[in-house]
Enzyme design. Structure first.
Site, mmCIF file in Angstrom:
data_model
loop_
_atom_site.group_PDB
_atom_site.id
_atom_site.type_symbol
_atom_site.label_atom_id
_atom_site.label_comp_id
_atom_site.label_asym_id
_atom_site.label_seq_id
_atom_site.Cartn_x
_atom_site.Cartn_y
_atom_site.Cartn_z
ATOM 1 N N CYS A 171 -2.007 -8.605 0.356
ATOM 2 C CA CYS A 171 -2.945 -7.672 -0.274
ATOM 3 C C CYS A 171 -2.481 -7.175 -1.645
ATOM 4 C CB CYS A 171 -3.192 -6.492 0.657
ATOM 5 S SG CYS A 171 -3.700 -7.021 2.304
ATOM 6 N N HIS B 87 -4.571 2.160 -3.147
ATOM 7 C CA HIS B 87 -4.737 1.020 -2.239
ATOM 8 C C HIS B 87 -5.751 1.416 -1.165
ATOM 9 C CE1 HIS B 87 -3.790 -2.788 -0.482
ATOM 10 N NE2 HIS B 87 -3.285 -2.279 0.628
ATOM 11 N N GLU C 52 0.479 6.195 1.835
ATOM 12 C CA GLU C 52 0.246 6.176 0.387
ATOM 13 C C GLU C 52 0.187 7.600 -0.165
ATOM 14 O OE1 GLU C 52 -2.487 3.994 -3.016
ATOM 15 O OE2 GLU C 52 -3.188 3.960 -0.933
ATOM 16 N N LYS D 143 -12.298 0.762 -2.155
ATOM 17 C CA LYS D 143 -12.468 -0.008 -0.914
ATOM 18 C C LYS D 143 -13.461 0.662 0.041
ATOM 19 C CE LYS D 143 -7.927 -2.326 -0.757
ATOM 20 N NZ LYS D 143 -7.221 -1.692 -1.895
ATOM 21 N N HIS E 111 -12.045 -4.394 1.889
ATOM 22 C CA HIS E 111 -10.721 -4.807 1.435
ATOM 23 C C HIS E 111 -10.726 -6.311 1.163
ATOM 24 C CE1 HIS E 111 -6.586 -5.199 0.798
ATOM 25 N NE2 HIS E 111 -6.079 -4.745 1.934
ATOM 26 N N PHE F 231 1.025 -6.842 3.440
ATOM 27 C CA PHE F 231 1.800 -7.225 4.619
ATOM 28 C C PHE F 231 3.115 -7.873 4.168
ATOM 29 C CE2 PHE F 231 -1.737 -7.838 8.074
ATOM 30 C CZ PHE F 231 -1.959 -6.471 8.053
#
Length: 417
Positions: free
Chosen positions: A168, A308, A319, A340, A345, A404
């Site tokens: 991502c 994010h 975050e 998002k 996403h 990830f």
């Protein structure tokens, strides 16, 4: 190769978008500032038996408008999206191939899973019809670097050419690496950004098994709710965001319209877990600090953060914690929002479209909202620009991406002066 010149300024001269909320920058951006969601029921395949049955699909995309019809049949959608967004960015930049030294223009794209849809399709062909029926185009359709390869072919870009495949964070890493190529003198201009097209049976099943996806199937437009107390997972999106970066010298020499400047890039690793960030967001915090250091800025210089903000319980609290570590008391004064909430996403494409939204924020003085923000979470206590866009004089934007494997990327853009 050119001399390393860390003070070489790098500017943004072209933008392109294919997103779940629109085809093109103007269409997508107007949807974002109006708070319109691109999320709905999956239409690409039957979702019977799936716990998650919603996604943010690209709608109304006609690839033959951007590339030869013969080529379309040979390309996975993730490549088609990247070519289309790149053509938009190229036209927006006003670059002319005749004026360019092809050795000095490069391409770096980011994606997470490459041609997963093609892999699934040709696996079925192999099982049902045998090995001789697998297309010779299967491998080129599947490999993640084919977006960069095809863009270079179509635009005769013979400079640095690579793909970043960092989950991502890939789109953000691609733009950051392109910035560094120009800064150190190996290119004068770069196509860069992210792309993804994995609204597929296997991806939806896999992310569902991870318990990563929202199951708010009866209310898809309200399913992605970053930082909200009732968030229950992310929604898969697809599309591409691409931009043209140039050295300031090259852009000024040709009289380019300069949309913004890229001035900082941070990249770090969590060294913690396969899929989860550390609870205190330590890796993301270090990444933001690295980007600020690279830009020669203090935390107080940042006017807006495009987060994010995936809408997963863990990501959003981590975050928030990371932002507070970096910005201290100033964290409560900075607007933070997650687009998002509208686009879903895009995985490896997320950083690309969010970088374009960051530039548009600088250009238009409009901060995009976090829609579906209804119930505050005590662990998420910052200003998330709830539900409505906000006018503001924005000079500096930070854009965050965390992937990830614990891979983090942060970009800093500023108004050009």
């Amino acid at each position: 190769m050119g001399n390393y010149a860390s003070d070489r300024r790098v500017v943004v001269t072209g933008l392109g978008l294919i997103t779940p909320v629109g085809i093109g920058v103007d269409d997508s951006w107007s949807s974002i500032v109006e708070g319109r969601s691109g999320i709905g029921p999956v239409t690409k395949f039957s979702t019977e038996g799936y716990s998650c049955r919603i996604a943010a699909e690209v709608k109304g995309f006609k690839p033959e408008e951007f590339m030869p019809r013969k080529l379309v049949r040979r390309l996975d959608p993730f490549v088609q999206y990247a070519i289309a967004a790149s053509r938009m960015a190229w036209e927006d930049s006003g670059l002319e191939t005749a004026d360019m030294n092809p050795d000095r223009i490069g391409v770096i794209t980011g994606c997470g899973l490459g041609g997963l849809g093609s892999i699934e399709y040709f696996r079925d062909v192999l099982v049902s019809r045998g090995p001789r029926r697998v297309s010779p185009f299967f491998i080129p359709m599947a490999i993640p670097n084919m977006a960069s390869g095809q863009i270079s072919i179509l635009f005769n870009a013979k400079g640095p050419n690579t793909v970043v495949c960092t989950a991502c964070a890939a789109g953000t890493h691609a733009i950051g690496q392109a910035f560094k190529e120009i800064q150190r003198g190996t290119a004068d201009a770069m196509f860069c950004g992210g792309t993804e097209a994995v609204i597929t049976e296997l991806a939806l099943a896999g992310f569902s098994s991870l318990k990563a996806l929202s199951t708010r199937n009866d209310d898809p437009e309200r399913a992605s709710r970053p930082f909200d107390r009732d968030r229950d997972g992310f929604v898969i999106g697809e599309g591409s965001g691409m931009m043209i970066l140039e050295s300031l010298e090259h852009a000024e020499k040709r009289g380019a319209r300069i949309l913004g400047e890229i001035c900082g890039f941070g990249v770090t690793g969590d060294a913690y877990h396969m899929t989860a960030p550390p609870a205190d967001g330590e890796g993301g915090a270090r990444c933001m600090k690295e980007a600020l250091k690279d830009a020669g800025m203090s935390p107080e210089d940042v006017d807006y953060i495009n987060a994010h903000g995936t809408s997963t319980p863990l990501n959003d609290s981590c975050e928030t914690s990371a932002i507070k570590q970096v910005f201290q008391d100033h964290a409560y004064k900075i607007p933070v929002s997650s687009t998002k909430s509208m686009t879903g996403h895009l995985l490896g494409g997320a950083g690309g479209i969010e970088a374009v939204f960051s530039i548009k924020t600088l250009m238009d003085g409009l901060i995009p909202p976090t829609i579906n923000y209804e119930n505050p979470d005590p662990e998420c206590d910052l200003d998330y620009v709830p539900n409505e866009a906000r006018s503001a004089d924005i000079r500096t934007v930070m854009s965050n991406s965390f992937g990830f494997g614990g891979t983090n990327g942060v970009l800093i853009f500023k108004k050009f002066q």
